[in-house]
Structures are given as structure tokens and as C-alpha cells.
Write an enzyme that holds these catalytic residues in place. Structure first.
Site, PDB file in Angstrom:
ATOM      1  N   GLU A 153       0.827  -1.216   0.000  1.00 20.11           N
ATOM      2  CA  GLU A 153       0.000   0.000   0.000  1.00 20.11           C
ATOM      3  C   GLU A 153       0.859   1.263   0.000  1.00 20.11           C
ATOM      4  O   GLU A 153       0.541   2.246  -0.670  1.00 20.11           O
ATOM      5  CB  GLU A 153      -0.943   0.002   1.212  1.00 20.11           C
ATOM      6  CG  GLU A 153      -1.966  -1.114   1.228  1.00 20.11           C
ATOM      7  CD  GLU A 153      -3.055  -0.956   0.170  1.00 20.11           C
ATOM      8  OE1 GLU A 153      -3.047   0.047  -0.571  1.00 20.11           O
ATOM      9  OE2 GLU A 153      -3.906  -1.860   0.074  1.00 20.11           O
ATOM     10  N   ARG A 209       0.588   3.797  -3.254  1.00 23.53           N
ATOM     11  CA  ARG A 209      -0.054   5.085  -2.960  1.00 23.53           C
ATOM     12  C   ARG A 209       0.959   6.207  -2.794  1.00 23.53           C
ATOM     13  O   ARG A 209       0.812   7.285  -3.378  1.00 23.53           O
ATOM     14  CB  ARG A 209      -0.910   4.973  -1.689  1.00 23.53           C
ATOM     15  CG  ARG A 209      -2.039   3.968  -1.805  1.00 23.53           C
ATOM     16  CD  ARG A 209      -2.886   3.937  -0.536  1.00 23.53           C
ATOM     17  NE  ARG A 209      -3.740   2.757  -0.490  1.00 23.53           N
ATOM     18  CZ  ARG A 209      -5.035   2.753  -0.191  1.00 23.53           C
ATOM     19  NH1 ARG A 209      -5.640   3.893   0.088  1.00 23.53           N
ATOM     20  NH2 ARG A 209      -5.732   1.643  -0.170  1.00 23.53           N
ATOM     21  N   ASP A 238      -4.432 -10.152  -8.015  1.00 22.30           N
ATOM     22  CA  ASP A 238      -4.709  -9.278  -9.151  1.00 22.30           C
ATOM     23  C   ASP A 238      -3.516  -8.528  -9.762  1.00 22.30           C
ATOM     24  O   ASP A 238      -3.122  -8.749 -10.913  1.00 22.30           O
ATOM     25  CB  ASP A 238      -5.812  -8.279  -8.782  1.00 22.30           C
ATOM     26  CG  ASP A 238      -5.591  -7.589  -7.439  1.00 22.30           C
ATOM     27  OD1 ASP A 238      -4.517  -7.760  -6.829  1.00 22.30           O
ATOM     28  OD2 ASP A 238      -6.504  -6.880  -6.977  1.00 22.30           O
ATOM     29  N   GLU A 295     -12.123  -0.269 -10.126  1.00 26.14           N
ATOM     30  CA  GLU A 295     -11.655  -1.218 -11.141  1.00 26.14           C
ATOM     31  C   GLU A 295     -12.523  -1.249 -12.399  1.00 26.14           C
ATOM     32  O   GLU A 295     -11.998  -1.316 -13.521  1.00 26.14           O
ATOM     33  CB  GLU A 295     -11.549  -2.625 -10.541  1.00 26.14           C
ATOM     34  CG  GLU A 295     -10.373  -2.817  -9.598  1.00 26.14           C
ATOM     35  CD  GLU A 295     -10.585  -2.163  -8.244  1.00 26.14           C
ATOM     36  OE1 GLU A 295      -9.596  -1.888  -7.553  1.00 26.14           O
ATOM     37  OE2 GLU A 295     -11.775  -1.940  -7.870  1.00 26.14           O
TER      38      GLU A 295
END
Length: 567
Positions: free
Chosen positions: A202, A206, A334, A467
């Protein structure tokens, strides 16, 4: 001969030359003292002035870049007003191709003036302003806003996640005042020395990604400095026997570890989704160590890469082997597959990055083996797999896949490319119906496909995820089919109806009842609103042949790589 000058100088010092600089000597000669003081003050003034000028110059560069973006938006609106007036529309190039400043070079094409797109783009921009102003008022400098209770929460250890995540969105939308206030906070208040166990994944996508993206857009060096600082704090996570990183690390002390609930294993997506950011950082600062760490992960994964290219979500960081676990294009799997494709694109599809493409194509053969169709409506979906068993479940997170397939189709020959675009379009229709099938027209977190029932909501919350909109953006850009713009507009309107409050945007606890939660996720500003804005912008705004988006929608400049770069 070379040493003579040096020895003469040192002998002068030994003969007592130092006395001329001694305070007692200077006091006996007031003129000399005054001269020394003058030189000292002048030198300090010069150095301070240089620092001030450098800072002022950097702010000026950023301001000018922002003004360029604003002017580009005004040109688009003006061209729309001239539409039908008989004025011949020309292609206008706006921008500065000064590589030192990494400015956006944009070309405003003659069909950019669609009044519907301009109106929709403005609506999305207004939504961004509403979200940002609420964050600025109630949660400034904190990670995320809780709109219902009008307070901020540090869900990422106090790194200003929403602010950093939003920087490039503000820049692209031409929101100059908001961008400059955020820039000053980054320069003066962003501190990574936190005694906090951060997610490597993360924080990378980010914070590192957000800072590098806005550096590429603005040319402001403060963002590159901050990106390097946080990346240095993450690097110890890769110090494992295999090079597969641990997934959590203390930012102050560098202690890295994995969650207990994974059995000490590293997560596939968390370990294979740092390539774009760390390669970009190495390229920008000319230091290979970041790139070497993340590319070693791919080398290790390649050793265990199966013939169908599908990996379980758990990998042992010590042995580098996989553990028995689910295979999925949803949560925890993913973005590993996404970055195989995008690392190839980031390197400008050169021979040096061909192995990424090869691995991705292998994985896409595996993906096709997971494709099933529902009854009675024949919705195409991607199964999950554990061992030899398939589960008819698909996460909304897996709705990035249609966009990925469309983006990757251009590396195939004509026949194969058409097949993958067709599959992308089928999956996008399913993902759009994740939204359309609920009373609120917002998608749940995941769906199950049961015989004769098509799709039913599993986990029923919606947390403002991007998404599906992301895939609609890619499909519109790559096919030109305006249907995807219409679908995106319908999703945006559903967010406006259900998620907008007086103090920001919130998710839903249940997409069937519309009950609201109390969190404005940082990715709503970083991804969802950015992709919606670009969905209604001309393709020349962040063109896909010049930029590649990381998995948090932060665009990074494409830089060609050479096969002998390590030498």
C-alpha cells in the site's frame, strides 16, 4: 612537479601563516578584521540566497506547469463553443518538451470539443473539488476522511495518504490552488519517520507511486526527494533469503515481517506489485539498487512459474516456493499479473523487458482456462481456483482484467488481438452489470454465479472502488466505442446519488439497502475520479503511448530500457 604546489602551501602553514587568521592578529589590524567579517557575511548571504532562489524557482516551475494544464482545459471548452460556427479547427500542440522538467506534452485534436464530454468532465471535476474540500476542512494531513463524523483517521500511519494519493489528480484537473497547498504540506510537513508497521504494498502504490507521478507531471524535485526517502525505508523488506519481500515493515526501525494469518507467507500481489515504482525511481535518480530489488523478485518467481502462468496467492519468502492457496485475479493476486504487462510497457516494449511480456502471455493462457459463462444470460466471468477445484466467484477487484486484456491485446497478432479484445468486452459487460443488478446501481465487493441464477451479490458493501471504471477507460481509449463512456457516466451518477454527502463521499455498507459507511477511501480521489475524468477527456490527455498507470492510477513516464543497461 605535481606535489610542489601542495608542499609549498603546507610549508607556508607550518611557518606560521595561520597567525594571520588568528583573532589576536586580526584585533591588531581592524581593517583585516573588517575584511574577514565582510567576506564571511557575503558568503553566507550568497549561499542563503542561492537556496531561496532554488526554492522559488521550483515553485515557479510548478505554477507554470499548472497554468499550462488549466489553459489546455480552457482550450477544450473554447473549441466546443466554436463547434459549428464555421471556424476551421486545427490541431494545437500545447506544452513544453523540456525533458528536464518532465512536462506533459499534449495535443488537442480537432474532435475534442464534444459538449457532452466537456459537461461530464466538469461534473467529475466538481466531485473532486467537493471530496478534496471536505478532506481539507476536516482531515487535512491525515490519511483519510470520515465524512459522517467529520474527522480524519490515520489508517496508514499518518502519511497523509489521501493528500499524496490526490496530488496527480489535482494536477491533471488543473486545480492549481489546491495543488499548491498540498505541495507545501508535502514539502514542510510530510514525515516518514514513523514508528508504524506499514504495508509495503500500500505504501508503494499510494505514496511512492503518487510522489513519482506528480514529479513526472510537475518536475518539482521535492516530490522525488520524498519518494526516495520513503523507498529507502521500505527497502529492508526485501532482505530475505529468496529476495521475495516481507509485506510489512516498521518505517522508523526497518523491522520487516509477514502477517500471522498468512502462515508467515508473503502475498503474491503484495510482493509482485512494486516493479513500476521502484524501476521508475532508479531511472529518475540514477541508482540501480531499487530496480535490482524488485526485478530479483521476478527472477525468483520465474524459477517456479508454472506452465499455465497461474500462481497461488502465498509464497514463502525464505524458500521462494508457493504454498497451497487460492489462485485468483481478485484480492491478493490481481496486480501481480497487471504489473507483468505494465513493466513491459514501462520499458517501452524493448528486448530488455520482453521476459515480462512472455510471462504475462503465459498467465493469460491460464486466465482463459478460468473463464466460464453464467446461465441464463451468459455473463462471462473469471473463476477462482484452489488445487483442482474451481469456485464460481469473482471479485469486483478482478474487474481490472478487461482493461488489462485490452491494453495487452496490442502485443498480439491481428487474430489473437481481436480474441482478447472480445474477451475484454465480455468481461466489462459483466462488471458493468455488477453495478446495474443492485437497487443502488453500485457494485458489491464480490459475486457468485450459480446455475440458472446468473449473478448474486456475495459481500454486499461498496467502498468506492475504481476497477470497473478503470477498464471502461481503457476500452474507450483503445476501441473508441462511446458505449463505455455511457456506462461510466451511469456509474458516476450512482455514486452521486448514493455516496455523496455534505462532507465528502462515503461507501455503502450494503448496496441493496443503501446504508452508508463512514469512510472516504483515498483511492476514490486517486483512481475512481481520475479515471472518470479521463474517460471524458480527449485521448491526448495522458496518452497511453507516453504514460503507464500504476495500480493506484498514478501515471508514470514510459522510459525505454536497453538490454545492456546493467553493464
Amino acid at each position: 612537479m605535481g606535489k610542489k604546489s601542495s608542499s609549498s602551501s603546507s610549508s607556508w602553514w607550518r611557518r606560521g601563516g595561520w597567525r594571520y587568521l588568528h583573532p589576536s592578529c586580526c584585533l591588531k589590524r581592524p581593517k583585516r578584521l573588517a575584511f574577514i567579517i565582510f567576506v564571511f557575511i557575503s558568503l553566507n548571504y550568497f549561499l542563503w540566497d542561492r537556496r531561496t532562489l532554488s526554492s522559488a524557482h521550483q515553485r515557479k516551475v510548478t505554477t507554470l506547469n499548472q497554468q499550462v494544464t488549466s489553459l489546455q482545459n480552457q482550450v477544450l471548452e473554447l473549441k466546443s463553443k466554436l463547434r459549428g460556427s464555421g471556424v476551421e479547427k486545427k490541431i494545437i500542440e500545447i506544452g513544453d518538451d523540456d525533458d528536464d522538467n518532465n512536462n506533459i506534452k499534449k495535443q488537442v485534436a480537432k474532435d475534442d470539443g464534444d459538449p457532452i464530454n466537456i459537461e461530464r468532465r466538469q461534473k467529475v471535476k466538481d466531485a473532486m473539488l467537493h471530496a478534496w474540500n471536505s478532506y481539507e476542512k476536516y482531515a487535512w494531513g491525515q490519511d483519510e476522511l470520515q465524512p459522517q463524523t467529520k474527522n480524519g483517521v490515520d489508517s496508514f500511519g499518518g502519511l497523509g495518504a489521501t493528500l499524496v494519493d490526490s496530488l496527480d489528480t489535482l494536477f491533471i484537473m488543473g486545480l492549481q490552488e489546491q495543488f499548491h497547498r498540498a505541495r507545501e504540506w508535502v514539502a514542510n510537513s510530510l514525515d516518514f519517520n514513523k514508528d508504524y508497521e506499514a504495508s509495503v504494498f500500500e505504501t508503494t502504490i499510494r505514496v511512492v507511486g503518487g510522489l513519482l507521478s506528480v514529479f513526472d507531471l510537475s518536475g518539482d524535485d521535492i516530490f522525488l526527494q520524498k519518494a526516495r526517502d520513503i523507498a529507502d525505508r521500505l527497502l529492508p523488506a526485501w532482505n530475505t533469503a529468496s529476495g521475495i519481500p516481507y509485506n510489512r515493515i516498521n518505517l522508523a526501525h526497518g523491522h520487516a515481517y509477514n502477517h500471522r494469518w498468512t502462515g508467515g507467507n508473503s502475498i503474491l500481489a503484495d510482493s509482485g506489485t512494486e516493479q513500476l515504482e521502484f524501476i521508475a525511481l532508479s531511472q529518475r535518480i540514477k541508482d540501480a539498487k531499487y530496480q535490482q530489488k524488485v526485478e530479483n523478485v521476478i527472477k525468483e518467481v520465474h524459477k517456479i512459474f508454472p506452465s499455465d502462468g497461474l500462481l497461488p496467492i502465498y509464497i514463502n519468502p525464505h524458500s521462494g516456493t508457493t504454498a497451497y492457496s487460492t489462485i485468483t485475479f481478485g484480492a491478493m493476486g490481481d496486480s501481480f499479473y497487471e504489473y507483468l504487462l505494465k513493466a513491459w510497457i514501462q520499458g517501452n516494449k524493448t528486448e530488455a523487458v520482453k521476459h515480462y511480456r512472455d510471462m504475462w502471455e503465459t498467465s493469460m493462457k491460464g486466465l482463459q482456462s478460468l473463464i466460464r459463462r453464467s446461465t441464463p444470460s451468459s455473463f462471462t466471468y473469471i473463476c477462482e481456483k484452489t488445487g483442482n477445484s474451481l469456485s464460481d466467484k469473482m471479485d469486483e477487484l478482478a474487474c481490472f482484467a478487461p482493461g488489462m486484456l485490452a491494453l495487452g491485446s496490442f502485443g498480439y497478432g491481428p487474430g489473437e488481438a481481436e480474441k482478447f479484445v472480445a474477451l475484454a468486452e465480455e468481461l466489462a459487460w459483466t462488471c458493468y452489470n455488477f453495478y446495474q443488478s443492485t437497487p443502488t446501481k453500485l457494485a458489491g465487493e464480490n459475486y457468485f454465479f450459480r446455475t440458472g441464477q446468473d449473478m448474486t451479490v456475495g459481500t454486499s458493501w461498496n467502498i468506492l472502488r475504481p476497477e470497473t471504471v478503470e477498464s471502461l477507460f481503457y476500452l474507450w481509449r483503445l476501441t473508441g466505442n462511446k458505449t463505455y463512456q455511457e456506462w461510466g457516466w451511469n456509474i458516476f451518477q450512482a455514486f452521486e446519488r448514493n455516496s455523496r454527502t455534505e462532507t465528502g463521499y462515503v461507501g455503502l455498507k450494503d448496496v441493496n439497502t443503501g446504508v452508508k459507511d463512514n469512510m472516504m477511501q483515498s483511492f476514490f480521489l486517486a483512481e475512481t475520479l481520475k479515471y472518470l475524468y479521463l474517460l471524458f477527456s480527449p485521448p491526448s490527455v495522458i496518452p497511453l503511448d507516453e504514460w503507464v498507470f500504476n495500480t493506484e492510477a498514478h501515471p508514470l513516464k514510459i522510459v525505454a530500457r536497453s538490454s545492456d543497461e546493467e553493464k
